[in-house]
Design a protein around this motif. Structure first.
Motif, short mmCIF file in Angstrom:
data_model
loop_
_atom_site.label_atom_id
_atom_site.label_comp_id
_atom_site.label_asym_id
_atom_site.label_seq_id
_atom_site.Cartn_x
_atom_site.Cartn_y
_atom_site.Cartn_z
N SER A 45 0.76 -0.99 -0.06
CA SER A 45 0.16 -0.06 -0.06
C SER A 45 1.03 1.39 -0.03
CB SER A 45 -0.95 -0.04 1.19
OG SER A 45 -1.68 1.11 1.36
N VAL A 46 0.50 2.05 -1.00
CA VAL A 46 1.74 3.15 -1.22
C VAL A 46 1.11 4.31 -0.49
CG1 VAL A 46 2.62 2.26 -3.33
CG2 VAL A 46 0.73 3.82 -3.55
N ASN A 47 -0.11 4.31 -0.06
CA ASN A 47 -0.82 5.54 0.60
C ASN A 47 -1.97 4.93 1.22
OD1 ASN A 47 -2.94 5.45 -1.16
ND2 ASN A 47 -2.04 6.90 -2.87
N HIS A 48 -2.78 5.84 2.12
CA HIS A 48 -3.82 5.43 2.71
C HIS A 48 -5.40 5.80 1.97
CE1 HIS A 48 -0.71 6.25 5.44
NE2 HIS A 48 -1.21 5.53 6.20
N SER A 49 -5.35 5.47 0.72
CA SER A 49 -6.62 5.93 0.02
C SER A 49 -7.26 4.41 0.28
CB SER A 49 -6.17 5.97 -1.56
OG SER A 49 -5.56 4.83 -2.12
N VAL A 50 -8.69 4.64 -0.33
CA VAL A 50 -9.53 3.58 -0.37
C VAL A 50 -9.22 2.48 -1.25
CG1 VAL A 50 -11.94 2.52 -1.00
CG2 VAL A 50 -11.41 4.84 0.37
N TRP A 51 -8.31 2.78 -2.54
CA TRP A 51 -7.91 1.69 -3.47
C TRP A 51 -6.90 0.96 -2.95
CZ3 TRP A 51 -8.65 -1.35 -7.01
CH2 TRP A 51 -7.64 -2.16 -7.84
N PHE A 101 -18.70 4.65 5.37
CA PHE A 101 -18.41 4.91 6.67
C PHE A 101 -17.27 5.73 7.03
CE2 PHE A 101 -20.55 0.45 6.90
CZ PHE A 101 -21.46 0.77 7.61
N GLY A 102 -16.78 6.22 6.10
CA GLY A 102 -15.35 7.26 6.23
C GLY A 102 -14.35 6.40 6.09
N TYR A 103 -13.21 7.48 6.01
CA TYR A 103 -11.82 6.85 5.54
C TYR A 103 -11.21 5.82 6.85
CZ TYR A 103 -11.07 9.01 1.18
OH TYR A 103 -11.27 9.43 0.05
N PHE A 163 -9.19 7.04 -4.98
CA PHE A 163 -7.82 7.10 -5.00
C PHE A 163 -7.10 8.10 -4.29
CE2 PHE A 163 -9.59 5.07 -8.62
CZ PHE A 163 -9.12 3.86 -8.72
N LEU A 164 -7.65 8.98 -3.53
CA LEU A 164 -7.22 10.26 -2.97
C LEU A 164 -6.74 9.65 -1.25
CD1 LEU A 164 -6.87 13.24 -2.81
CD2 LEU A 164 -9.24 13.26 -1.62
N ASP A 165 -5.36 10.11 -1.17
CA ASP A 165 -4.79 9.90 0.14
C ASP A 165 -5.49 10.72 1.12
OD1 ASP A 165 -3.57 9.23 2.30
OD2 ASP A 165 -1.60 9.65 1.49
N PRO A 166 -6.40 10.68 1.92
CA PRO A 166 -6.66 11.52 2.95
C PRO A 166 -5.73 12.28 3.78
CG PRO A 166 -7.12 9.39 3.99
CD PRO A 166 -6.48 9.21 2.56
N LYS A 167 -4.63 11.93 3.98
CA LYS A 167 -3.54 12.44 4.87
C LYS A 167 -2.76 13.44 4.11
CE LYS A 167 -3.04 8.59 8.14
NZ LYS A 167 -2.46 7.88 9.12
N THR A 168 -2.48 13.28 2.99
CA THR A 168 -1.67 14.16 2.19
C THR A 168 -2.44 15.03 1.05
OG1 THR A 168 -1.13 12.55 0.55
CG2 THR A 168 0.35 12.89 2.34
N GLY A 169 -3.45 14.49 0.67
CA GLY A 169 -4.40 14.99 -0.27
C GLY A 169 -3.78 14.65 -1.89
#
Length: 192
Positions: A45-51, A101-103, A163-169
């Motif tokens: 996992s390269v980021n914290h996105s849903v994908w 339910f949210g990220y 595909f959006l990482d919620p921590k970095t945008g």
């Protein structure tokens, strides 16, 4: 009879829930453990996105299905069609649950529930009366489509909320030397 024992399939499906959970935990740290190299990009996992979190469930599910196919010797065409349907069900149900339910809310519980539902669906479909063998050609196409999506969406993600990482945008692979403070401010600006 499609299988020697439905009980053997049921036991394998239950073991699959634990296999998928354990592999997804390992794969969630694989990117960092590999030194952020290509193996980590492809299978971690390269980021914290849903994908990226969904990706951690799909590959172990597919791998466990292959183990089941080789060890139980079920009817291959029916089994492939059923497992392909349940693979797509797993991906769609996990993405919908995470968006609903949210990220950050209960992503591990959501992963276990969705993988258990996918294994239950595959067991019920395989043991049901309708013959899914006719869906073998489209399921093979869908498996190739899955691999194309799996390997393409991490380096080249579409620009949407999945595909959006919620921590970095940011989308996709996060640069090594990123100013997390500036990214957090950009994220706040983006959501406001």
């Amino acid at each position: 009879m499609l299988l020697k024992s439905k009980k053997a399939l049921l036991i394998c499906e239950i073991c699959g829930i634990f296999f998928v959970s354990a592999c997804s935990l390992f794969m969630s740290r694989l990117y960092e453990l590999s030194g952020k190299n290509l193996v980590g990009v492809m299978f971690g996992s390269v980021n914290h996105s849903v994908w990226e979190s969904c990706k951690l469930l799909l590959l172990p599910y597919l791998l466990w299905s292959l183990i089941e196919l080789l060890s139980l010797s079920p009817h291959m065409r029916r089994f492939t069609a059923v497992k392909t349907l349940s693979l797509y069900f797993l991906g769609l149900s996990y993405i919908c649950a995470r968006l609903f339910f949210g990220y950050e809310h209960q992503s591990a519980i959501t992963a276990v529930v969705c993988s258990a539902a996918a294994f239950a669906l595959s067991f019920l479909l395989y043991c049901s009366k309708p013959d899914f063998s006719a869906l073998f050609p489209p399921s093979v196409f869908l498996l190739f489509l899955f691999w194309a999506i799996y390997f393409s969406f991490t380096p080249f993600p579409p620009k949407n909320i999945i595909f959006l990482d919620p921590k970095t945008g940011l989308y996709g692979i996060i640069p090594r030397h990123i100013d997390l403070g500036a990214a957090a401010l950009d994220t706040l600006y983006y959501f406001s």
